[in-house]
Design a protein around this motif. Structure first.
Motif, PDB file in Angstrom:
ATOM      1  N   HIS A  66     -31.551   0.158   4.083  1.00 52.18           N
ATOM      2  CA  HIS A  66     -32.219  -0.621   4.971  1.00 52.18           C
ATOM      3  C   HIS A  66     -31.482  -2.059   5.106  1.00 52.18           C
ATOM      4  O   HIS A  66     -32.332  -2.954   5.748  1.00 52.18           O
ATOM      5  CB  HIS A  66     -33.902  -0.788   4.437  1.00 52.18           C
ATOM      6  CG  HIS A  66     -34.489   0.391   4.765  1.00 52.18           C
ATOM      7  ND1 HIS A  66     -34.203   1.649   4.323  1.00 52.18           N
ATOM      8  CD2 HIS A  66     -35.884   0.697   5.369  1.00 52.18           C
ATOM      9  CE1 HIS A  66     -35.513   2.454   4.542  1.00 52.18           C
ATOM     10  NE2 HIS A  66     -36.036   1.604   5.357  1.00 52.18           N
ATOM     11  N   CYS A  91     -45.442   6.733   6.467  1.00 49.19           N
ATOM     12  CA  CYS A  91     -45.333   6.670   8.205  1.00 49.19           C
ATOM     13  C   CYS A  91     -46.404   6.474   8.987  1.00 49.19           C
ATOM     14  O   CYS A  91     -46.406   6.208   9.957  1.00 49.19           O
ATOM     15  CB  CYS A  91     -44.051   7.769   8.382  1.00 49.19           C
ATOM     16  SG  CYS A  91     -43.271   7.204   9.884  1.00 49.19           S
ATOM     17  N   ILE A 124     -45.410   4.643  12.131  1.00 47.20           N
ATOM     18  CA  ILE A 124     -45.372   5.066  13.355  1.00 47.20           C
ATOM     19  C   ILE A 124     -47.205   5.750  14.134  1.00 47.20           C
ATOM     20  O   ILE A 124     -47.478   5.612  15.244  1.00 47.20           O
ATOM     21  CB  ILE A 124     -44.552   6.399  13.460  1.00 47.20           C
ATOM     22  CG1 ILE A 124     -43.173   6.337  13.062  1.00 47.20           C
ATOM     23  CG2 ILE A 124     -44.797   7.568  14.729  1.00 47.20           C
ATOM     24  CD1 ILE A 124     -42.341   5.979  14.433  1.00 47.20           C
ATOM     25  N   CYS A 178     -43.222   8.906   4.576  1.00 53.32           N
ATOM     26  CA  CYS A 178     -42.077   8.309   4.870  1.00 53.32           C
ATOM     27  C   CYS A 178     -41.029   8.788   3.997  1.00 53.32           C
ATOM     28  O   CYS A 178     -41.031   8.483   2.732  1.00 53.32           O
ATOM     29  CB  CYS A 178     -42.409   6.800   4.697  1.00 53.32           C
ATOM     30  SG  CYS A 178     -40.999   5.761   4.557  1.00 53.32           S
ATOM     31  N   ASP A 179     -40.117   9.345   4.269  1.00 50.81           N
ATOM     32  CA  ASP A 179     -39.118   9.999   3.618  1.00 50.81           C
ATOM     33  C   ASP A 179     -37.521   9.773   3.842  1.00 50.81           C
ATOM     34  O   ASP A 179     -37.129  10.651   4.505  1.00 50.81           O
ATOM     35  CB  ASP A 179     -39.370  11.362   3.209  1.00 50.81           C
ATOM     36  CG  ASP A 179     -39.546  12.095   4.182  1.00 50.81           C
ATOM     37  OD1 ASP A 179     -39.604  11.724   5.435  1.00 50.81           O
ATOM     38  OD2 ASP A 179     -40.103  13.436   4.258  1.00 50.81           O
ATOM     39  N   PRO A 180     -37.212   8.639   4.422  1.00 52.30           N
ATOM     40  CA  PRO A 180     -36.082   8.430   5.209  1.00 52.30           C
ATOM     41  C   PRO A 180     -34.984   9.126   4.534  1.00 52.30           C
ATOM     42  O   PRO A 180     -34.632   8.621   3.512  1.00 52.30           O
ATOM     43  CB  PRO A 180     -35.971   6.941   5.675  1.00 52.30           C
ATOM     44  CG  PRO A 180     -36.708   6.344   4.380  1.00 52.30           C
ATOM     45  CD  PRO A 180     -37.726   7.243   4.216  1.00 52.30           C
ATOM     46  N   CYS A 190     -36.753   9.075  11.391  1.00 46.25           N
ATOM     47  CA  CYS A 190     -37.391   7.455  12.102  1.00 46.25           C
ATOM     48  C   CYS A 190     -37.078   7.675  13.661  1.00 46.25           C
ATOM     49  O   CYS A 190     -37.967   7.397  14.297  1.00 46.25           O
ATOM     50  CB  CYS A 190     -37.005   6.495  11.348  1.00 46.25           C
ATOM     51  SG  CYS A 190     -36.769   6.536   9.733  1.00 46.25           S
ATOM     52  N   ARG A 247     -38.882  10.356  15.501  1.00 48.93           N
ATOM     53  CA  ARG A 247     -40.160  10.175  15.215  1.00 48.93           C
ATOM     54  C   ARG A 247     -40.876   9.152  16.195  1.00 48.93           C
ATOM     55  O   ARG A 247     -42.078   9.185  16.615  1.00 48.93           O
ATOM     56  CB  ARG A 247     -40.578   9.755  13.727  1.00 48.93           C
ATOM     57  CG  ARG A 247     -42.003  10.045  13.368  1.00 48.93           C
ATOM     58  CD  ARG A 247     -42.053   9.812  11.717  1.00 48.93           C
ATOM     59  NE  ARG A 247     -41.677  11.093  11.255  1.00 48.93           N
ATOM     60  CZ  ARG A 247     -41.628  11.495  10.132  1.00 48.93           C
ATOM     61  NH1 ARG A 247     -42.116  10.213   9.109  1.00 48.93           N
ATOM     62  NH2 ARG A 247     -41.475  12.509   9.507  1.00 48.93           N
ATOM     63  N   GLU A 259     -41.598   5.393   1.250  1.00 53.78           N
ATOM     64  CA  GLU A 259     -40.262   4.513   1.569  1.00 53.78           C
ATOM     65  C   GLU A 259     -39.634   4.224   0.239  1.00 53.78           C
ATOM     66  O   GLU A 259     -38.861   3.360   0.217  1.00 53.78           O
ATOM     67  CB  GLU A 259     -40.683   3.059   2.199  1.00 53.78           C
ATOM     68  CG  GLU A 259     -39.548   2.601   3.249  1.00 53.78           C
ATOM     69  CD  GLU A 259     -40.133   1.747   4.052  1.00 53.78           C
ATOM     70  OE1 GLU A 259     -41.186   1.469   4.283  1.00 53.78           O
ATOM     71  OE2 GLU A 259     -39.017   1.005   4.878  1.00 53.78           O
TER      72      GLU A 259
HETATM   73  S1  SF4 Z   1     -38.712   4.118   7.504  1.00 53.87           S
HETATM   74 FE1  SF4 Z   1     -38.908   5.780   9.064  1.00 53.87          FE
HETATM   75  S2  SF4 Z   1     -40.062   7.611   7.772  1.00 53.87           S
HETATM   76 FE2  SF4 Z   1     -40.367   5.479   6.839  1.00 53.87          FE
HETATM   77  S3  SF4 Z   1     -42.236   4.600   7.919  1.00 53.87           S
HETATM   78 FE3  SF4 Z   1     -40.137   3.815   8.684  1.00 53.87          FE
HETATM   79  S4  SF4 Z   1     -40.072   4.967  10.640  1.00 53.87           S
HETATM   80 FE4  SF4 Z   1     -41.550   6.457   9.301  1.00 53.87          FE
END
Ligand code: SF4
Length: 452
Positions: free
Chosen positions: A60, A337, A341, A379-381, A390, A393, A439
């Protein structure tokens, strides 16, 4: 919590993550401010990242955001060239221009530390320390990036400011029930109540200008997303798809061609975010494309009629977003997430219902429906990047928002579940969710093997 403006639910920032990029950068800006004149005494700086900021921090770009923030550069002033110069100064020349005022030595390996454990007050914790030439502490501060690019110090989280009703605060609402009661009492729309609430903190001209700048920045991010080809940063080597999608022929005879159009809007903006570009946090960076994709859809549908209603659209979305911020969470690290989202889709659904002519009850119903069908979303990026799942999504969040607005408007019976209840449910579901799905990239899709 003391009453304050909700405008910053939308703010111009840089990708890829509001809690992992925008928040830590702001924390480092705040650290520079707190140093004040003491900056002259500092010879070394140390950044310690905990919990989710550490576990998905590299993907990130949290480390890079901290470096940029310690140079005294704010997210809204960051250009691609300034970003490259600042990172190169730190990583190649081993220097940081602390607070933009004093150049000090910097060693990434020595001065940026990733811990596996969590700080006690929130999933996204970090500590910044400044030392003098004898190794004495000049300043040490713990920050929490609490979602949506918002930051709190340890002291502020431990001792939240007491509820102090400012004497001029005449309109306030902390849940959907109170918002609806205000609409009833004053015979006003949610957009009008939201504007009146905001006018207690800023002039109408400022609010309109702020909203117009947000809309401009959203459209810029769409244009940039469509015109930039290549590979997104990171080990997945994901190809940007928007430029090719733009060239697709959308069949006007296909009644579902709007789905492709909305997907293009969302994918272009989400890819721009994944590339670390300038986007609007709405209410987070991971979910930054949901609201603008719905706006671009409405603009294509209603033309200039929509352009005249952009401020109202954003004011409705802001009012709904504030309910999530006050009563639940907009942080994927805190509630999965569904909080990112899901909240974005709920805000967009409400505002779309407003544009489609819905009344205040239908608007809240649209917000409820959109969230209801994101409940439990984890949330499993993959690889800790804001790319898979993401980017796509965001497209689904936008399409669900449009669907929710239409369902709410066409409904003839009373809904059984209210917006306040679904917000509470989302938060509780998030609290019950295993930390691997919040995350940390320790479970779900993130645990799959992938090929570069
Ligand atoms: S990092 Fe991606 S999967 Fe995680 S909350 Fe944000 S958009 Fe959703």
């Amino acid at each position: 919590m003391a009453e304050s403006s909700n405008l910053s639910i939308f703010k111009i920032g840089v990708g890829p993550s509001s809690s992992h990029t925008v928040g830590p950068m702001l924390a480092c800006n705040l650290f520079c401010n707190a140093l004040g004149e003491n900056v002259s005494k500092v010879e070394r700086i140390k950044i310690e990242l905990y919990g989710s900021l550490s576990l998905t921090g590299k993907g990130h770009l949290t480390d890079m955001a901290c470096i940029i923030g310690l140079n005294g550069i704010r997210a809204k002033d960051l250009s691609a060239s300034l970003k490259d110069e600042t990172i190169s100064l730190a990583m190649q020349n081993h220097k940081i221009n602390l607070a933009g005022r004093k150049e000090i030595d910097f060693s990434y390996e020595r001065d940026v530390i990733f811990y596996q454990d969590f700080l006690p007050l929130h999933e996204n914790g970090m500590k910044v320390s400044a030392y003098d030439c004898n190794g004495g502490v000049v300043l040490e501060q713990v920050y929490y990036s609490v979602g949506g690019g918002f930051v709190a110090t340890e002291e502020a989280l431990k001792n939240p400011p007491k509820q102090e009703q400012h004497k001029d605060i005449k309109i306030s609402f902390s849940n959907a029930k109170e918002l609806l009661a205000l609409c009833e009492k004053h015979k006003k729309t949610i957009a009008q109540i939201s504007m009146e609430y905001e006018e207690q903190f800023n002039s109408k001209e400022y609010i309109q200008k702020y909203c117009s700048e947000i809309w401009e920045a959203m459209q810029d991010s769409y244009r940039n997303g469509c015109s930039t080809e290549g590979i997104l940063p990171g080990p997945l080597k994901l190809k940007r798809r928007a430029p090719e999608l733009l060239k697709s022929d959308f069949d006007p005879k296909d009644p579902l061609s709007f789905v492709d159009q909305v997907s293009l809007y969302a994918i272009a903006i989400a890819e721009e975010n994944g590339a670390g570009g300038r986007v609007v946090t709405a209410p987070t960076n991971g979910a930054c494309a949901v609201v603008p994709a719905v706006m671009l859809y409405l603009q294509a549908l209603y033309g200039s009629e929509f352009d005249c209603k952009v401020v109202d659209f954003l004011l409705v979305a802001i009012a709904i977003g504030s309910l999530y911020k006050k009563n639940a969470s907009i942080s994927g690290a805190e509630a999965g997430c569904q909080a990112e989202i899901g909240s974005a889709s709920s805000m967009a659904a409400a505002a779309a219902a407003y544009i489609m002519g819905g009344d205040a009850y239908q608007i809240c119903s649209a917000a409820e429906i959109a969230m209801e069908h994101h409940l439990g979303l984890t949330c499993d990026p993959v690889a800790g990047l804001v790319q898979i799942p993401c980017i796509e999504r965001n497209a689904f969040g936008a399409i669900k928002a449009i669907s929710a607005a239409r369902i709410a408007i066409s409904r003839k019976s009373q809904p059984k579940v209210g917006l306040d209840e679904v917000i509470k449910t989302m938060y509780q579901t998030g609290k019950d969710m295993d930390h691997r799905y919040k995350e940390t990239s320790l479970g779900g899709l993130a645990s799959l093997e992938w090929e570069a």
